[in-house]
Design a protein around this motif. Structure first.
Motif, short mmCIF file in Angstrom:
data_model
loop_
_atom_site.label_atom_id
_atom_site.label_comp_id
_atom_site.label_asym_id
_atom_site.label_seq_id
_atom_site.Cartn_x
_atom_site.Cartn_y
_atom_site.Cartn_z
N ASN A 151 -0.76 2.17 -3.03
CA ASN A 151 0.45 1.74 -3.39
C ASN A 151 1.35 2.38 -4.55
OD1 ASN A 151 -1.07 0.74 -6.01
ND2 ASN A 151 0.48 -1.25 -5.35
N LYS A 192 -3.70 -0.81 -6.05
CA LYS A 192 -4.18 -1.36 -4.83
C LYS A 192 -4.34 -0.16 -3.77
CE LYS A 192 -1.69 -5.79 -6.54
NZ LYS A 192 -0.02 -6.21 -6.20
N LEU A 216 -4.15 0.18 0.54
CA LEU A 216 -3.64 -0.77 1.81
C LEU A 216 -4.96 -1.36 3.10
CD1 LEU A 216 -1.28 -1.89 3.93
CD2 LEU A 216 -0.67 -0.14 4.88
N GLU A 254 5.35 -0.79 -1.08
CA GLU A 254 4.62 -2.19 -0.73
C GLU A 254 5.66 -2.50 0.34
OE1 GLU A 254 2.44 -4.49 -3.40
OE2 GLU A 254 2.40 -2.72 -4.88
N TRP A 305 -2.59 -6.04 0.62
CA TRP A 305 -2.81 -4.38 -0.40
C TRP A 305 -3.54 -4.92 -1.28
CZ3 TRP A 305 -0.58 -0.07 -0.45
CH2 TRP A 305 0.45 0.39 0.38
#
Length: 152
Positions: free
Chosen positions: A23, A28, A30, A107, A120
């Motif tokens: 992100n 984070k 995906l 995001e 995420w």
């Protein structure tokens, strides 16, 4: 007369490229869930991947795949050096693949067929959910995700 750009189909091999996509804050990654209707690895969580088309670079493959499958424009990171390689058996042939690192500017995800859910995940999420024994992930998901965080 043969054209210079003509591709000899006998020499074309199926190759896949996955992307571990961070992100914008780079805290984070995906993870996307493959739908039950997928021929390969149904109902499994993965990073997202695409098949390299003729005359397409690895970077262009993941850019196209993420744009088409998830509505995300990505920036390939780490000088496009692979984080890992992988392979899977497709009938009587082994299909090679490699995993790149990338980052999204958003995001916001739009699933466009083939996947039915996304998350995420933080580094702590990966450590916790990958060990629950119920959720199915593609091979080496946890190891590769943790390696990606280490490379940042």
């Amino acid at each position: 007369i043969e054209e210079e750009n003509e591709i000899n189909l006998a020499k074309v091999s199926e190759v896949h490229v996955a992307l571990i996509c961070f992100n914008p804050a780079k805290d984070k990654i995906l993870s996307v869930h493959r739908s039950a209707s997928k021929k390969r690895f149904p109902n499994m969580w993965e990073f997202g991947c695409g098949q390299v088309k003729p005359n397409e670079s690895f970077e262009d493959t993941v850019r196209r795949t993420y744009r088409d499958d998830f509505g995300i424009e990505i920036e390939v990171m780490n000088n496009a050096a692979p984080v890992a390689t992988y392979s899977f058996n497709n009938g009587n042939q082994t299909v090679p693949g490699l995993i790149l690192l990338g980052k999204s500017e958003t995001e916001s995800v739009t699933l466009n067929g083939g996947h039915d859910e996304y998350k995420w995940l933080t580094k702590d999420d990966i450590n916790n959910i990958c060990d629950d024994g119920e959720t199915q992930y593609v091979e080496s998901f946890k190891e590769n995700a943790l390696k990606a965080f280490e490379l940042l």
